[in-house]
Design a protein around this motif. Structure first.
Motif, PDB file in Angstrom:
ATOM      1  N   ARG A  27       3.967  19.324  -4.812  1.00  0.00           N
ATOM      2  CA  ARG A  27       4.874  18.192  -4.745  1.00  0.00           C
ATOM      3  C   ARG A  27       4.511  17.317  -3.556  1.00  0.00           C
ATOM      4  NH1 ARG A  27      10.900  20.683  -5.890  1.00  0.00           N
ATOM      5  NH2 ARG A  27      10.457  21.608  -7.958  1.00  0.00           N
ATOM      6  N   MET A  28       4.494  16.005  -3.821  1.00  0.00           N
ATOM      7  CA  MET A  28       4.239  15.033  -2.762  1.00  0.00           C
ATOM      8  C   MET A  28       5.426  14.104  -2.684  1.00  0.00           C
ATOM      9  SD  MET A  28       0.251  14.059  -3.438  1.00  0.00           S
ATOM     10  CE  MET A  28       0.292  12.983  -2.036  1.00  0.00           C
ATOM     11  N   HIS A  29       6.000  14.046  -1.501  1.00  0.00           N
ATOM     12  CA  HIS A  29       7.150  13.176  -1.290  1.00  0.00           C
ATOM     13  C   HIS A  29       6.689  11.864  -0.679  1.00  0.00           C
ATOM     14  CE1 HIS A  29       9.903  16.474  -2.222  1.00  0.00           C
ATOM     15  NE2 HIS A  29       9.097  17.262  -1.484  1.00  0.00           N
ATOM     16  N   ILE A  30       6.947  10.780  -1.323  1.00  0.00           N
ATOM     17  CA  ILE A  30       6.548   9.445  -0.845  1.00  0.00           C
ATOM     18  C   ILE A  30       7.806   8.669  -0.537  1.00  0.00           C
ATOM     19  CG2 ILE A  30       5.335   7.315  -1.390  1.00  0.00           C
ATOM     20  CD1 ILE A  30       3.650   8.894  -3.354  1.00  0.00           C
ATOM     21  N   LYS A  31       7.854   8.228   0.671  1.00  0.00           N
ATOM     22  CA  LYS A  31       9.010   7.441   1.078  1.00  0.00           C
ATOM     23  C   LYS A  31       8.906   6.029   0.531  1.00  0.00           C
ATOM     24  CE  LYS A  31       9.808  10.109   5.267  1.00  0.00           C
ATOM     25  NZ  LYS A  31       9.960  10.051   6.743  1.00  0.00           N
ATOM     26  N   THR A  32      10.029   5.381   0.481  1.00  0.00           N
ATOM     27  CA  THR A  32      10.074   4.021  -0.082  1.00  0.00           C
ATOM     28  C   THR A  32       9.265   3.051   0.746  1.00  0.00           C
ATOM     29  OG1 THR A  32      12.294   4.497  -0.906  1.00  0.00           O
ATOM     30  CG2 THR A  32      11.634   2.195  -0.812  1.00  0.00           C
ATOM     31  N   GLY A  33       9.334   3.178   2.041  1.00  0.00           N
ATOM     32  CA  GLY A  33       8.596   2.257   2.922  1.00  0.00           C
ATOM     33  C   GLY A  33       7.099   2.382   2.717  1.00  0.00           C
ATOM     34  N   ALA A  34       6.638   3.616   2.628  1.00  0.00           N
ATOM     35  CA  ALA A  34       5.189   3.818   2.430  1.00  0.00           C
ATOM     36  C   ALA A  34       4.749   3.254   1.090  1.00  0.00           C
ATOM     37  CB  ALA A  34       4.855   5.300   2.534  1.00  0.00           C
ATOM     38  N   LEU A  35       5.637   3.503   0.090  1.00  0.00           N
ATOM     39  CA  LEU A  35       5.304   2.966  -1.237  1.00  0.00           C
ATOM     40  C   LEU A  35       5.234   1.459  -1.217  1.00  0.00           C
ATOM     41  CD1 LEU A  35       4.773   3.512  -4.209  1.00  0.00           C
ATOM     42  CD2 LEU A  35       7.263   3.494  -4.583  1.00  0.00           C
ATOM     43  N   ALA A  36       6.140   0.846  -0.470  1.00  0.00           N
ATOM     44  CA  ALA A  36       6.132  -0.626  -0.378  1.00  0.00           C
ATOM     45  C   ALA A  36       4.871  -1.115   0.302  1.00  0.00           C
ATOM     46  CB  ALA A  36       7.367  -1.091   0.369  1.00  0.00           C
ATOM     47  N   VAL A  37       4.472  -0.368   1.377  1.00  0.00           N
ATOM     48  CA  VAL A  37       3.243  -0.783   2.089  1.00  0.00           C
ATOM     49  C   VAL A  37       2.038  -0.675   1.183  1.00  0.00           C
ATOM     50  CG1 VAL A  37       1.682  -0.191   3.959  1.00  0.00           C
ATOM     51  CG2 VAL A  37       4.162  -0.222   4.363  1.00  0.00           C
ATOM     52  N   VAL A  38       1.960   0.448   0.454  1.00  0.00           N
ATOM     53  CA  VAL A  38       0.816   0.635  -0.466  1.00  0.00           C
ATOM     54  C   VAL A  38       0.820  -0.429  -1.549  1.00  0.00           C
ATOM     55  CG1 VAL A  38      -0.159   2.188  -2.194  1.00  0.00           C
ATOM     56  CG2 VAL A  38       0.646   3.096  -0.008  1.00  0.00           C
ATOM     57  N   SER A  39       2.018  -0.691  -2.064  1.00  0.00           N
ATOM     58  CA  SER A  39       2.115  -1.721  -3.113  1.00  0.00           C
ATOM     59  C   SER A  39       1.683  -3.080  -2.574  1.00  0.00           C
ATOM     60  CB  SER A  39       3.549  -1.780  -3.654  1.00  0.00           C
ATOM     61  OG  SER A  39       3.915  -0.551  -4.201  1.00  0.00           O
ATOM     62  N   PHE A  40       2.116  -3.386  -1.326  1.00  0.00           N
ATOM     63  CA  PHE A  40       1.739  -4.678  -0.737  1.00  0.00           C
ATOM     64  C   PHE A  40       0.231  -4.780  -0.546  1.00  0.00           C
ATOM     65  CE2 PHE A  40       0.937  -7.243   3.074  1.00  0.00           C
ATOM     66  CZ  PHE A  40       1.459  -8.458   2.651  1.00  0.00           C
ATOM     67  N   VAL A  41      -0.345  -3.659  -0.057  1.00  0.00           N
ATOM     68  CA  VAL A  41      -1.810  -3.658   0.152  1.00  0.00           C
ATOM     69  C   VAL A  41      -2.534  -3.853  -1.172  1.00  0.00           C
ATOM     70  CG1 VAL A  41      -3.775  -2.243   0.831  1.00  0.00           C
ATOM     71  CG2 VAL A  41      -1.710  -2.286   2.247  1.00  0.00           C
ATOM     72  N   VAL A  42      -2.094  -3.161  -2.205  1.00  0.00           N
ATOM     73  CA  VAL A  42      -2.723  -3.313  -3.529  1.00  0.00           C
ATOM     74  C   VAL A  42      -2.564  -4.733  -4.036  1.00  0.00           C
ATOM     75  CG1 VAL A  42      -2.598  -2.593  -5.942  1.00  0.00           C
ATOM     76  CG2 VAL A  42      -2.460  -0.887  -4.114  1.00  0.00           C
ATOM     77  N   PHE A  43      -1.357  -5.287  -3.827  1.00  0.00           N
ATOM     78  CA  PHE A  43      -1.104  -6.663  -4.273  1.00  0.00           C
ATOM     79  C   PHE A  43      -2.028  -7.652  -3.567  1.00  0.00           C
ATOM     80  CE2 PHE A  43       1.202 -10.666  -3.634  1.00  0.00           C
ATOM     81  CZ  PHE A  43       1.364 -11.067  -4.952  1.00  0.00           C
ATOM     82  N   VAL A  44      -2.129  -7.472  -2.236  1.00  0.00           N
ATOM     83  CA  VAL A  44      -3.014  -8.360  -1.469  1.00  0.00           C
ATOM     84  C   VAL A  44      -4.458  -8.209  -1.938  1.00  0.00           C
ATOM     85  CG1 VAL A  44      -3.963  -8.816   0.820  1.00  0.00           C
ATOM     86  CG2 VAL A  44      -1.495  -8.457   0.542  1.00  0.00           C
ATOM     87  N   ALA A  45      -4.840  -6.938  -2.164  1.00  0.00           N
ATOM     88  CA  ALA A  45      -6.217  -6.703  -2.632  1.00  0.00           C
ATOM     89  C   ALA A  45      -6.459  -7.389  -3.968  1.00  0.00           C
ATOM     90  CB  ALA A  45      -6.482  -5.207  -2.733  1.00  0.00           C
ATOM     91  N   VAL A  46      -5.477  -7.295  -4.863  1.00  0.00           N
ATOM     92  CA  VAL A  46      -5.608  -7.947  -6.175  1.00  0.00           C
ATOM     93  C   VAL A  46      -5.695  -9.448  -6.019  1.00  0.00           C
ATOM     94  CG1 VAL A  46      -4.442  -8.379  -8.369  1.00  0.00           C
ATOM     95  CG2 VAL A  46      -4.519  -6.058  -7.425  1.00  0.00           C
ATOM     96  N   ILE A  47      -4.831  -9.981  -5.148  1.00  0.00           N
ATOM     97  CA  ILE A  47      -4.852 -11.426  -4.920  1.00  0.00           C
ATOM     98  C   ILE A  47      -6.202 -11.847  -4.335  1.00  0.00           C
ATOM     99  CG2 ILE A  47      -3.849 -13.315  -3.579  1.00  0.00           C
ATOM    100  CD1 ILE A  47      -2.138 -12.428  -5.933  1.00  0.00           C
TER     101      ILE A  47
END
Length: 253
Positions: A27-47
């Motif tokens: 089991r891997m617990h991912i906090k909301t903040g980390a998920l948001a950071v990862v999502s933002f990084v992926v979004f920026v990378a896509v952009i």
């Protein structure tokens, strides 16, 4: 209940399982903040990738457009050059044809000029007879050994023409008077060089009426036939070899 309410933190759990019976669950617990950071990084990378792709594609399209424009321009230039080449080929062909015609005309003129300078004319301005050897008239004239006569030179293939008084001895073609001789007690002569290997000699008992070095045309008078100089010797040379005048003379009419 306590009046202090704490904000509940949302945590996402990722469970990794395996088909193996002996495998353990992870089991891997991912906090909301980390998920948001990862999502933002992926979004920026896509952009960024999208922007990069757009810029790259734009440059590629621009280069292709320029290359296409250059190809069209080169095709137009090639078509223009091909048309010019065809036009030049036509002009060259026309010039070659014109040059060929001019060369033919020049050859014809040269041939006509050379033909004009061949001594084919008759050496007398009027009617004349060729003196035959050992005729009765000749035997009678030979009785007086002191009489000066024009005797045919066989080596020269010379012909003796007998003409009436008032007839003229004339040049049989244009040329330059190469030599003139008049001496008392000797047969006078005029030699004409026709400039194409032909040389003609005219011998007569009269006085030459042309001067050495003068230019003469066909038919110009060289001697005037009188009572005492009715006979004229005529010979032709071609390249220093004597030819029979009868093979050259053109008698018209």
């Amino acid at each position: 209940m306590s009046t202090d309410l704490r904000k509940r933190k949302i945590t996402y759990t990722i469970i990794l399982t395996s088909d193996s019976p002996a495998a353990h669950h992870r089991r891997m617990h991912i906090k909301t903040g980390a998920l948001a950071v990862v999502s933002f990084v992926v979004f920026v990378a896509v952009i960024c990738y999208a922007v990069y792709t757009t810029i790259t594609m734009g440059g590629y399209i621009e280069r292709n457009a320029k290359q296409l424009e250059q190809l069209v321009q080169m095709k137009t230039e090639n078509e223009t050059l091909a048309a010019e080449k065809e036009s030049l080929a036509g002009k060259v062909s026309s010039l070659e044809e014109t040059l060929s015609r001019k060369e033919e005309q020049e050859h014809e003129l040269v041939a006509a000029h050379e033909e004009n300078y061949i001594p084919k004319g008759f050496p007398m301005s009027g009617a004349a007879q060729i003196k035959e050897e050992n005729t009765a008239a000749q035997d009678e004239a030979d009785e007086d050994e002191n009489t000066l006569k024009v005797e045919a030179n066989e080596e020269w293939k010379e012909l003796i023409f007998v003409a009436a008084e008032g007839t003229k001895v004339v040049a049989t073609a244009p040329g330059t008077v190469k030599e003139v001789r008049e001496a008392e007690g000797e047969v006078s002569y005029v030699i004409i060089d026709h400039g194409n290997g032909y040389v003609t000699t005219y011998r007569n008992l009269g006085s030459p009426i042309v001067e050495e070095g003068s230019q003469v045309v066909k038919g110009v008078a060289l001697f005037l036939v009188g009572e005492d100089n009715t006979e004229t010797g005529y010979s032709i040379q071609k390249d220093d070899s004597y030819v029979d005048p009868l093979d050259m003379i053109e008698i018209k009419g």
